[in-house]
Design a protein around this motif. Structure first.
Motif: not given
Length: 397
Positions: A331-343
């Motif tokens: 799971i943590d490997k899948t999350q490496e690119r989950v970055r950004g901003t949500v409004r």
């Protein structure tokens, strides 16, 4: 020959059940009892808990602030997995138990205790969570579970026992619930909730206002993520515990995150509970949406297939099991690119995503546009469809 119990570390909340348990263990086992209370963000004033434990007969009392550890090492890993039990429950109580049990075992080792004790009933899930955690961390530690041993058959019996032993009683007819609160949620069981048809009473609204009483104007917020974890709210960097606390305040004010459900307990029965999870509901909505922008399709599909198993591991008490720890690595490997901003817009019980952006977005506007583009030959789709239709034609024949 089994070692006799001379010292026990008790998970102590200061409420009716654990106060009665403290006194009962001393009388039944003729041993010393050490009380341990964890501040997991339940919002209670714990300043008098140590004194109450000592007055009830504890030889020592530990009160520890575990909010940051709880948020960073337990809530956030579970949120990275998008774990939801039976489609609705965000696992607020489930994820707190392994941390409490972990500290019980650590204190037992440090204090030379032979056993830990908890106030979970023989009908519930918590007994399993506490004891599986203890078994995973120290096979020599024994567990005392008074609800499986004593002859007190109900909370009414506990109230009478408390009165006989001059233990203050806090249960009333207006608030007959068994509650568990922390940074992630507040749960209610018992009272009128034991009838699945009965509407929850007004005292089950604590973290969340009823949606009809929420503000008439929506509130817009932004959440920033790094590696699947929230790191800032409205542009302000916050610690994990502080982000959860602020999200709880926001969600609660707008009536967000309330669930009334009948669930399947691990021990084999159905049970009804009301859960208030305002911050967790906002966090999950934002995290899931950002994954749509930044996560590979097949990786997401595989993670989503595994999510119910992950959620069941948490619910059933297997946090420290090798299968959960192995799955967490994936799971943590899948999350490496989950970055950004949500409004997001918060309004009368609902969370609506208004927009999302990421420096590693997989969204290509030139590919997705309905206008003219120079990067996608629509004629290529014909061969793609023909190839995928081959097995359907064969099956039809």
């Amino acid at each position: 020959m089994e070692q006799s119990i001379k010292k026990v570390v008790l998970a102590y909340s200061g409420g009716l059940d654990t106060s009665v348990i403290l006194k009962w263990i001393k009388q039944t086992y003729s041993c010393d009892v050490i009380a341990f209370t964890a501040d997991l963000g339940q919002g209670e004033d714990l300043s008098g808990v140590e004194r109450r434990a000592l007055d009830t007969g504890a030889v020592k009392a530990f009160v520890e602030d575990l909010r940051e550890e709880f948020a960073q090492d337990f809530i956030f890993p579970m949120m990275r997995a998008n774990a939801v039990y039976e489609g609705r429950y965000l696992l607020g109580t489930s994820i707190a138990r392994p941390l409490i049990a972990k500290r019980l075992v650590e204190i037992a080792r440090a204090e030379g205790a032979q056993a830990i004790a908890h106030g979970a009933t023989g009908k519930g899930n918590d007994q399993v969570r506490f004891e599986l955690t203890a078994a995973a961390l120290d096979k020599t530690i024994r567990t005392i579970a008074p609800w499986r041993e004593w002859d007190l058959c109900s909370r009414t019996d506990c109230v009478e026992y408390a009165r006989q032993h001059n233990i203050p009683v806090t249960v009333t007819k207006d608030k007959p619930y068994s509650c568990d609160g922390n940074l992630l949620h507040l749960s209610f069981e018992g009272g009128e909730l034991e009838d699945p048809w009965a509407e929850p009473g007004p005292h089950t609204y604590v973290m969340c206002v009823p949606p009809e009483q929420a503000p008439d104007r929506p509130e817009v917020v932004t959440l920033d993520f790094e590696a699947g974890n929230p790191v800032a709210l409205d542009g302000e960097a916050l610690s994990p515990a502080n982000i959860m606390a602020r999200l709880n305040s926001l969600g609660g004010r707008h009536g967000i995150g309330r669930v009334d459900m009948v669930e399947s307990r691990f021990v084999g029965m159905k049970a009804r509970g009301v859960y208030e999870t305002p911050g967790g509901t906002i966090l999950q909505a934002a995290h899931r949406d950002l994954e749509g922008l930044t996560m590979d399709r097949e990786t997401m599909r595989l993670r989503d297939q595994l999510m119910p198993q992950y959620a069941a591991m948490v619910y059933n008490g297997f946090w420290f099991a090798p299968e959960r720890e192995a799955l967490q690595v994936f799971i943590d490997k899948t999350q490496e690119r989950v970055r950004g901003t949500v409004r997001l817009k918060l309004y009368k019980g609902s969370v609506t995503v208004l927009g999302r952006k990421s420096p590693v977005s997989l969204y290509n506007p030139e590919l997705a546009t309905f206008e003219k583009d120079m990067v996608y030959d629509q004629a290529d789709a014909a061969g793609f469809i023909r190839l995928n239709a081959l097995r359907l034609k064969a099956w039809n024949q």
